[in-house]
Design an enzyme around this catalytic site. Structure first.
Site, short mmCIF file in Angstrom:
data_model
loop_
_atom_site.label_atom_id
_atom_site.label_comp_id
_atom_site.label_asym_id
_atom_site.label_seq_id
_atom_site.Cartn_x
_atom_site.Cartn_y
_atom_site.Cartn_z
N SER A 132 0.83 -1.19 0.00
CA SER A 132 0.00 0.00 0.00
C SER A 132 0.88 1.26 0.00
O SER A 132 1.70 1.43 -0.90
CB SER A 132 -0.97 -0.05 1.18
OG SER A 132 -1.99 0.91 1.06
N ASP A 286 -8.25 -5.69 -5.84
CA ASP A 286 -8.04 -4.41 -5.14
C ASP A 286 -8.82 -3.32 -5.86
O ASP A 286 -8.69 -3.15 -7.07
CB ASP A 286 -6.55 -4.07 -5.14
CG ASP A 286 -6.17 -2.95 -4.18
OD1 ASP A 286 -7.05 -2.14 -3.84
OD2 ASP A 286 -4.99 -2.87 -3.79
N HIS A 318 -7.86 -5.19 -1.27
CA HIS A 318 -6.58 -4.58 -0.89
C HIS A 318 -5.93 -5.34 0.26
O HIS A 318 -4.70 -5.38 0.36
CB HIS A 318 -6.83 -3.12 -0.48
CG HIS A 318 -5.58 -2.33 -0.27
ND1 HIS A 318 -4.66 -2.09 -1.27
CD2 HIS A 318 -5.08 -1.72 0.84
CE1 HIS A 318 -3.66 -1.36 -0.80
NE2 HIS A 318 -3.88 -1.14 0.48
#
Length: 343
Positions: A132, A286, A318
């Site tokens: 991320s 995601d 995600h």
């Protein structure tokens, strides 16, 4: 360097940020695992993600795990704004009210580089691994400090925050700042309603359509969808200072490896500057760091030694990139990183 609890603080002194603003006493919190070898070349840098502190991500560092401290010296630098490194919650008093500086990934990675060189004498990094916001930092390492980096693994991340991703974050920001505790550009007290609203918005983006359709939350012991939302997302962000969250949202939204003097906003040139082996691992489902972004980037990594796109086949959206308690996704990451490190 001062030591506090189970992590250390690197005092970078007064740092001139990309914006030109001076940040006095800019402290970087970090934790290390394993032993630095004599050649100082067994280094893995593992930056933290949005709202995370090293406590939240260090589970990935385990003997025989994805990041193995028996083979590597693993350093987790806490991203500015997370409440351990310099953040509004611990450093705002150095600035006028509402004037806390905007800190970019370029600023963060520059201080991380100083930590490695000044404290440990490290000049070569075997791997920068990030999920991320951590993945965006890995990309910045590869582009801006190509002389040091052998490999980067970008897990559910991208070279810049896409317009679609920015719009998602605008929704998150709007939910948080709708709380009446937000006044004159900052929070004056904890926004209880804002935390909950932010969590409810985030829940729809962090996990996939299939996750909710197939009620995968039941695998974690939740009795109903409302039970899952109330016990996880309603409280997830309340553990962090709200002004810290805003600071990190700004960093995320303005993330772009090319937004610096070296590349002048030319993303293609920034991607071509990366000389490391590159592994891009988007989450197949995601919603905001979408696989198509990495697919568009990989062909532009013309200077990379190798560049591999390997989506994570998961319905966890995600979260597939940080699969605590998701054995299949964790095994996929472990196998992928093991093969990548063998290159």
């Amino acid at each position: 360097m001062t030591v506090d609890k189970d992590y250390a603080l690197f005092d970078a002194g007064t740092v001139t940020l990309q914006s030109g603003q001076a940040f006095p006493g800019m402290a970087l919190a970090y934790k290390t695992f394993g032993t630095l070898n004599a050649r100082k070349d067994n280094v893995i840098v593992y930056p933290t993600s949005f709202s995370a502190q090293h406590y939240d991500t260090e589970w990935l560092v385990a003997p025989g795990g994805v990041l193995d401290p028996e083979r590597y010296f693993v350093i987790i630098p806490n991203l500015f704004g997370n409440g351990l490194s310099a953040s509004p919650s611990n450093a705002a008093a150095r600035f006028a009210p509402g004037a806390y500086p905007c800190v970019t990934y370029h600023d963060a990675v520059a201080v991380q580089r100083r930590l490695l060189q000044e404290v440990f004498g490290i000049e070569k990094i075997a791997l920068v691994y990030g999920w991320s916001m951590g993945g965006m930092q890995a990309y910045h390492w590869g582009a801006c400090h190509a002389d040091m980096v052998e490999r980067i693994a970008v897990v559910c991340g991208s070279a810049r925050c896409s317009p679609f991703n920015q719009v998602f974050l605008e929704g998150v920001r709007a939910a948080l700042t709708a709380d009446p505790a937000f006044k004159d550009g900052r929070f004056t007290e904890a926004p209880r309603a804002g935390y909950r609203a932010m969590g409810r918005v985030y829940a729809g983006w962090a996990l996939s359509h299939a996750f909710y359709r197939d009620e995968l939350w039941r695998q974690s012991g939740f009795a109903s969808l409302e039970d899952f939302l109330a016990k996880t997302w309603d409280v997830n962000f309340s553990r962090r200072d709200a002004n810290d969250l805003l600071a990190q949202l700004w960093t995320w939204q303005n993330g772009d490896i090319s937004r610096c003097d070296a590349f002048g906003g030319d993303l293609d040139r920034a991607l071509a500057a990366i000389r490391a082996h590159v592994l891009l691992m988007p989450g197949q489902t995601d919603a905001y760091f979408q696989a198509q972004d990495n697919a568009a980037e990989i062909g532009k990594l013309t200077g990379a030694r190798t560049a591999t796109l390997r989506p994570i086949p998961s319905d966890y959206g995600h979260r597939a990139g940080n699969p605590h308690n998701i054995p299949a996704d964790c095994a996929f990451l472990a196998q992928a990183i093991s093969a990548f490190m063998a290159q």
